[in-house]
Design a protein around this motif. Structure first.
Motif, PDB file in Angstrom:
ATOM      1  N   UNK A 181       0.797  -1.235   0.000  1.00 23.65           N
ATOM      2  CA  UNK A 181       0.000   0.000   0.000  1.00 23.65           C
ATOM      3  C   UNK A 181       0.824   1.277   0.000  1.00 23.65           C
ATOM      4  N   UNK A 182       2.040   1.242   0.563  1.00 19.91           N
ATOM      5  CA  UNK A 182       2.841   2.463   0.605  1.00 19.91           C
ATOM      6  C   UNK A 182       3.258   2.915  -0.787  1.00 19.91           C
ATOM      7  N   UNK A 183       3.182   2.004  -1.771  1.00 20.40           N
ATOM      8  CA  UNK A 183       3.561   2.343  -3.143  1.00 20.40           C
ATOM      9  C   UNK A 183       2.355   2.649  -4.028  1.00 20.40           C
ATOM     10  N   UNK A 184       1.147   2.540  -3.490  1.00 18.61           N
ATOM     11  CA  UNK A 184      -0.048   2.793  -4.300  1.00 18.61           C
ATOM     12  C   UNK A 184      -0.596   4.203  -4.096  1.00 18.61           C
ATOM     13  N   UNK A 185       0.112   5.015  -3.324  1.00 24.07           N
ATOM     14  CA  UNK A 185      -0.406   6.339  -3.003  1.00 24.07           C
ATOM     15  C   UNK A 185       0.406   7.466  -3.610  1.00 24.07           C
ATOM     16  N   UNK A 186      -0.169   8.645  -3.553  1.00 23.82           N
ATOM     17  CA  UNK A 186       0.529   9.883  -3.888  1.00 23.82           C
ATOM     18  C   UNK A 186       0.780  10.622  -2.578  1.00 23.82           C
ATOM     19  N   UNK A 196       3.113  23.112  -2.517  1.00 23.83           N
ATOM     20  CA  UNK A 196       2.471  21.802  -2.491  1.00 23.83           C
ATOM     21  C   UNK A 196       3.332  20.866  -3.321  1.00 23.83           C
ATOM     22  N   UNK A 197       3.781  19.748  -2.742  1.00 21.35           N
ATOM     23  CA  UNK A 197       4.613  18.783  -3.462  1.00 21.35           C
ATOM     24  C   UNK A 197       3.902  17.441  -3.509  1.00 21.35           C
ATOM     25  N   UNK A 198       3.788  16.890  -4.709  1.00 20.20           N
ATOM     26  CA  UNK A 198       3.183  15.576  -4.906  1.00 20.20           C
ATOM     27  C   UNK A 198       4.271  14.616  -5.369  1.00 20.20           C
ATOM     28  N   UNK A 199       4.265  13.383  -4.838  1.00 22.18           N
ATOM     29  CA  UNK A 199       5.271  12.398  -5.213  1.00 22.18           C
ATOM     30  C   UNK A 199       4.662  11.003  -5.207  1.00 22.18           C
ATOM     31  N   UNK A 200       5.115  10.162  -6.131  1.00 14.39           N
ATOM     32  CA  UNK A 200       4.654   8.771  -6.195  1.00 14.39           C
ATOM     33  C   UNK A 200       5.755   7.918  -6.796  1.00 14.39           C
ATOM     34  N   UNK A 201       5.821   6.655  -6.357  1.00 14.27           N
ATOM     35  CA  UNK A 201       6.827   5.732  -6.893  1.00 14.27           C
ATOM     36  C   UNK A 201       6.329   4.296  -6.788  1.00 14.27           C
ATOM     37  N   UNK A 237      10.310   1.438  -9.487  1.00 14.40           N
ATOM     38  CA  UNK A 237      10.987   1.415 -10.783  1.00 14.40           C
ATOM     39  C   UNK A 237      11.028   2.798 -11.421  1.00 14.40           C
ATOM     40  N   UNK A 238      10.123   3.678 -10.977  1.00 17.83           N
ATOM     41  CA  UNK A 238      10.170   5.075 -11.401  1.00 17.83           C
ATOM     42  C   UNK A 238       9.599   5.933 -10.284  1.00 17.83           C
ATOM     43  N   UNK A 239       9.882   7.208 -10.360  1.00 19.42           N
ATOM     44  CA  UNK A 239       9.468   8.161  -9.340  1.00 19.42           C
ATOM     45  C   UNK A 239       9.070   9.449 -10.051  1.00 19.42           C
ATOM     46  N   UNK A 240       7.934  10.006  -9.671  1.00 16.98           N
ATOM     47  CA  UNK A 240       7.487  11.280 -10.225  1.00 16.98           C
ATOM     48  C   UNK A 240       7.281  12.271  -9.089  1.00 16.98           C
ATOM     49  N   UNK A 274       3.908   4.385   5.928  1.00 17.88           N
ATOM     50  CA  UNK A 274       5.037   5.289   5.727  1.00 17.88           C
ATOM     51  C   UNK A 274       5.472   5.274   4.269  1.00 17.88           C
ATOM     52  N   UNK A 275       5.627   6.455   3.683  1.00 15.99           N
ATOM     53  CA  UNK A 275       6.101   6.566   2.302  1.00 15.99           C
ATOM     54  C   UNK A 275       7.625   6.477   2.277  1.00 15.99           C
ATOM     55  N   UNK A 276       8.169   6.074   1.142  1.00 11.85           N
ATOM     56  CA  UNK A 276       9.625   5.941   1.018  1.00 11.85           C
ATOM     57  C   UNK A 276      10.282   7.323   1.077  1.00 11.85           C
ATOM     58  N   UNK A 277      11.526   7.362   1.509  1.00  8.93           N
ATOM     59  CA  UNK A 277      12.279   8.620   1.547  1.00  8.93           C
ATOM     60  C   UNK A 277      12.831   8.856   0.140  1.00  8.93           C
ATOM     61  N   UNK A 278      12.009   9.513  -0.656  1.00  9.45           N
ATOM     62  CA  UNK A 278      12.265   9.573  -2.092  1.00  9.45           C
ATOM     63  C   UNK A 278      13.306  10.622  -2.487  1.00  9.45           C
TER      64      UNK A 278
END
Length: 374
Positions: A151-156, A165-170, A173-176, A239-243
């Motif tokens: 689930x931590x990888x299915x979110x923004x 405002x910063x949006x991030x998702x990964x 294999x890729x990160x935006x 917890x989201x990854x430390x991107x």
């Protein structure tokens, strides 16, 4: 309950609410759409304990009330009704009658007393330009994972620091990452939440036609409201990854190339990558050469003239990841920024203003390379 409503207004509201309903509701009532008359306003709502949607439509009401009917059927019926005729809806007993022109439908109601109460919209935290927000969500959600077991990888991730405002998702294999400005209610606001990507993308897109979106945070919910519509989404409690540490700070090779030319070339060369082969990129003397495949299953090659700077390089990628990034770049030209064949690369949009071409630092799309044989 009895009222008359414009068919287009009703169909749009019902379609928007129905889109968020579960395809396989755990209990039948969660597949329903709630219709409620308050004065001269029709409230169309849906809720599945994770996502709630609510749209308001002006109607000519003869009497009030509330009923629950099948969301799928109601959406199909309202979409099929004659577009030039008003719609009359009346509820009596355990039936609802829907009449539009010469067409008449009768639907059974569902037990409205079993329907869960809709969550309240969280208190407003600020507002953001609707179209800019929709574009930013699209640019980041493309990199979110689709495996619900992670689930931590299915979110923004939505980060708020004052007016930024910063949006991030990964998906690993890729990160935006996309940054934009907004107007917070508290200028020193600082927080971060994780929102299900697919739900956020659908909500932001549907609200993108408004001027601005009111954003609310609280009680484990994200609320979005615009133009008589509002939606709440239950936040992901993981917890989201430390991107930020994944983003390269320097590059040894850069390539500037038109987005459309690179995208079409990747699509052509990738035709021979069906059996697990990756697409290889080689940078030499102002030429970007794309190759894929092998002698046994077919081989493709295409060379593009580019503006290249730095060392020569050979690197490989999953072509789908590249195409996903190019598709949401919102620029005519992309800069490919490389370090080494084993390190991630960045796709950066280039913008031209007053004859000066610069990188738009508000958006970064990182993609991990594939391992080269040997």
């Amino acid at each position: 309950m009895k009222f008359r409503v414009a068919r287009e207004d009703l169909a749009d509201a019902v379609a928007w609410v129905a889109k968020s309903l579960p395809s396989r509701p755990p209990v039948p009532v969660l597949g329903g759409i709630l219709l409620e008359i308050n004065g001269s306003t029709l409230v169309v709502a849906g809720f599945d304990y994770e996502v709630s949607t609510r749209a308001e439509v002006s109607v000519d009401a003869e009497s009030g009330g509330r009923v629950l009917v099948s969301g799928r059927l109601l959406a199909e019926i309202t979409r099929a009704l004659p577009s030039s005729k008003p719609v009359d809806i009346a509820a009596e007993g355990s039936r609802v009658t829907i009449t539009g022109g010469s067409a008449r439908f009768t639907l059974p109601t569902m037990p409205v007393e079993d329907y869960p109460p809709l969550p309240e919209m969280p208190a407003a935290s600020g507002k953001v330009d609707a179209s800019a927000f929709a574009a930013a969500v699209t640019q980041t959600a493309v990199a979110a994972g689709r495996d619900d077991t992670l689930p931590m990888l299915t979110g923004v991730r939505v980060e708020i620091e004052g007016e930024k405002l910063t949006l991030a998702a990964t998906d690993r294999f890729r990160l935006a990452v996309r940054e934009l400005t907004w107007t917070p209610d508290a200028p020193d606001m600082s927080t971060a939440v994780l929102v299900p990507a697919r739900t956020l993308a659908d909500a932001a897109k549907s609200l993108g036609g408004a001027n601005e979106v009111i954003v609310g945070l609280g009680d484990g919910l994200l609320g979005l409201q615009a133009g008589g519509r509002r939606t709440t989404v239950r936040l992901l409690d993981v917890e989201f990854v430390k991107y930020r540490s994944l983003l390269p700070s320097e590059h040894t090779t850069t390539v500037d190339v038109p987005v459309s030319e690179l995208g079409e070339a990747i699509k052509r060369v990738a035709l021979v990558t069906d059996r697990g082969h990756h697409l290889r990129m080689q940078v030499t003397d102002g030429v970007l050469t794309l190759t894929a495949g092998g002698d046994d299953e077919g081989r493709a090659e295409e060379a593009l003239p580019v503006e290249a700077d730095g060392a020569e390089l050979l690197i490989a990628f999953n072509p789908s990841y590249l195409l996903d990034g190019l598709g949401v770049l919102h620029a005519d030209t992309v800069r490919l920024a490389f370090t080494t064949p084993s390190r991630p690369a960045l796709l950066l949009p280039l913008v031209t203003k007053d004859d000066q071409t610069t990188v738009d630092a508000a958006y970064r799309y990182l993609v991990m390379p594939a391992r080269l044989p040997g």
